[in-house]
Write an enzyme that holds these catalytic residues in place. Sequence first.
Site, PDB file in Angstrom:
ATOM      1  N   THR A   1       0.832  -1.201   0.000  1.00 46.40           N
ATOM      2  CA  THR A   1       0.000   0.000   0.000  1.00 46.40           C
ATOM      3  C   THR A   1       0.867   1.253   0.000  1.00 46.40           C
ATOM      4  O   THR A   1       0.472   2.293  -0.518  1.00 46.40           O
ATOM      5  CB  THR A   1      -0.942  -0.007   1.207  1.00 46.40           C
ATOM      6  OG1 THR A   1      -1.718  -1.220   1.190  1.00 46.40           O
ATOM      7  CG2 THR A   1      -1.900   1.178   1.192  1.00 46.40           C
TER       8      THR A   1
ATOM      9  N   TYR B   1       6.829 -11.563   5.304  1.00 50.12           N
ATOM     10  CA  TYR B   1       5.624 -11.065   4.643  1.00 50.12           C
ATOM     11  C   TYR B   1       5.357 -11.950   3.425  1.00 50.12           C
ATOM     12  O   TYR B   1       6.126 -11.952   2.470  1.00 50.12           O
ATOM     13  CB  TYR B   1       5.879  -9.608   4.258  1.00 50.12           C
ATOM     14  CG  TYR B   1       4.818  -8.858   3.495  1.00 50.12           C
ATOM     15  CD1 TYR B   1       3.551  -9.375   3.250  1.00 50.12           C
ATOM     16  CD2 TYR B   1       5.093  -7.573   3.022  1.00 50.12           C
ATOM     17  CE1 TYR B   1       2.595  -8.652   2.552  1.00 50.12           C
ATOM     18  CE2 TYR B   1       4.156  -6.849   2.326  1.00 50.12           C
ATOM     19  CZ  TYR B   1       2.909  -7.387   2.090  1.00 50.12           C
ATOM     20  OH  TYR B   1       1.979  -6.658   1.389  1.00 50.12           O
TER      21      TYR B   1
ATOM     22  N   LYS C   1       3.298 -11.801   8.295  1.00 55.61           N
ATOM     23  CA  LYS C   1       2.101 -11.178   7.731  1.00 55.61           C
ATOM     24  C   LYS C   1       1.753 -11.948   6.463  1.00 55.61           C
ATOM     25  O   LYS C   1       2.611 -12.147   5.592  1.00 55.61           O
ATOM     26  CB  LYS C   1       2.342  -9.711   7.382  1.00 55.61           C
ATOM     27  CG  LYS C   1       1.120  -9.072   6.703  1.00 55.61           C
ATOM     28  CD  LYS C   1       1.449  -7.852   5.878  1.00 55.61           C
ATOM     29  CE  LYS C   1       0.223  -7.445   5.062  1.00 55.61           C
ATOM     30  NZ  LYS C   1       0.498  -6.316   4.161  1.00 55.61           N
TER      31      LYS C   1
END
Length: 304
Positions: free
Chosen positions: A51, A139, A167
């Site tokens: 993001t 991640y 994550k």
Amino acid sequence: MTSTAFSLSGIVPPLVTPLADRDKLDQPGLERLIEHVIAGGVSGVFILGTTGEAPSLGYRLRREMISQTVRLVDGRIPVLVGVTDTAFVESVALAEHAAQCGADAAVLTTPYYFPAGQTELTRYVQNIAPLIPLPLMLYNMPGLTKVWFDIETLQTLASIETIVGVKDSSGDLDYFKRLCELKSIRPDWSVLIGPEAKLPAAMAAGGDGGVAGGANVMPDVFVACYNAIVAGDEVAAKTAHDVIVAFQAIYDIGKYASRHIKATKSALSLIGVCNDLPADPFNRFLEPQRQQVADILRELGVLS
């Protein structure tokens, strides 16, 4: 080496990178964004992730984003910094800068462009982890990196003490459940879900919270959902989750893969937080798309 006593639960927005122009940080916008999410009750912020458009940002700007975020947060919540790069040494250098600035953890996904095999990926993390002077969260983002952190790979990497969690943005809840089962060997790990609408299911599977892009815009709703789930308040959890599900409609606006970032930045500009300019090669939403975002925000009571 920084202590690895690091644990994280709750809602952690993956912050957008507010831009005033190409290669220029929108500093007032960043300050408003940080104050907005902290006021919403988030448990930390994750910068320079998907993001945050990290792969599209120059190294100078990434370092500025790190230093300014740490300064503005001023120790109130943890700051996690994405250090993924195609070059090993650049990831290490960025992590070193983050540590010098006072960040709390580094976040590393699988190197992108050239897909690594699991044996190569295991060695990569084994080699890089000792050089990163921060607690390290892995991640899993196979949709963009083309490579998964296989569960068997993570089992091997669990022996590295500085790795403090994972994550997962795969969207595969079966994988996420298996990920949570790794807590049997690493009970200290924080396991966070990426796809924001899956927060209740992820927590039911044993997850610790979410890295939710929508929490840039309405952090209070995501925090309310998380808190209600923890408290066992099914009615309040459903009420908040219904808003989160309805909010997902902004991500369907536009036809390009960049629409998630465009929609989030557009929403933030509409509520007066920061500029909606994305990094090259993307364009901001045009007026018809902005109007669609505005209509959804009005329906949810986020925009008057």
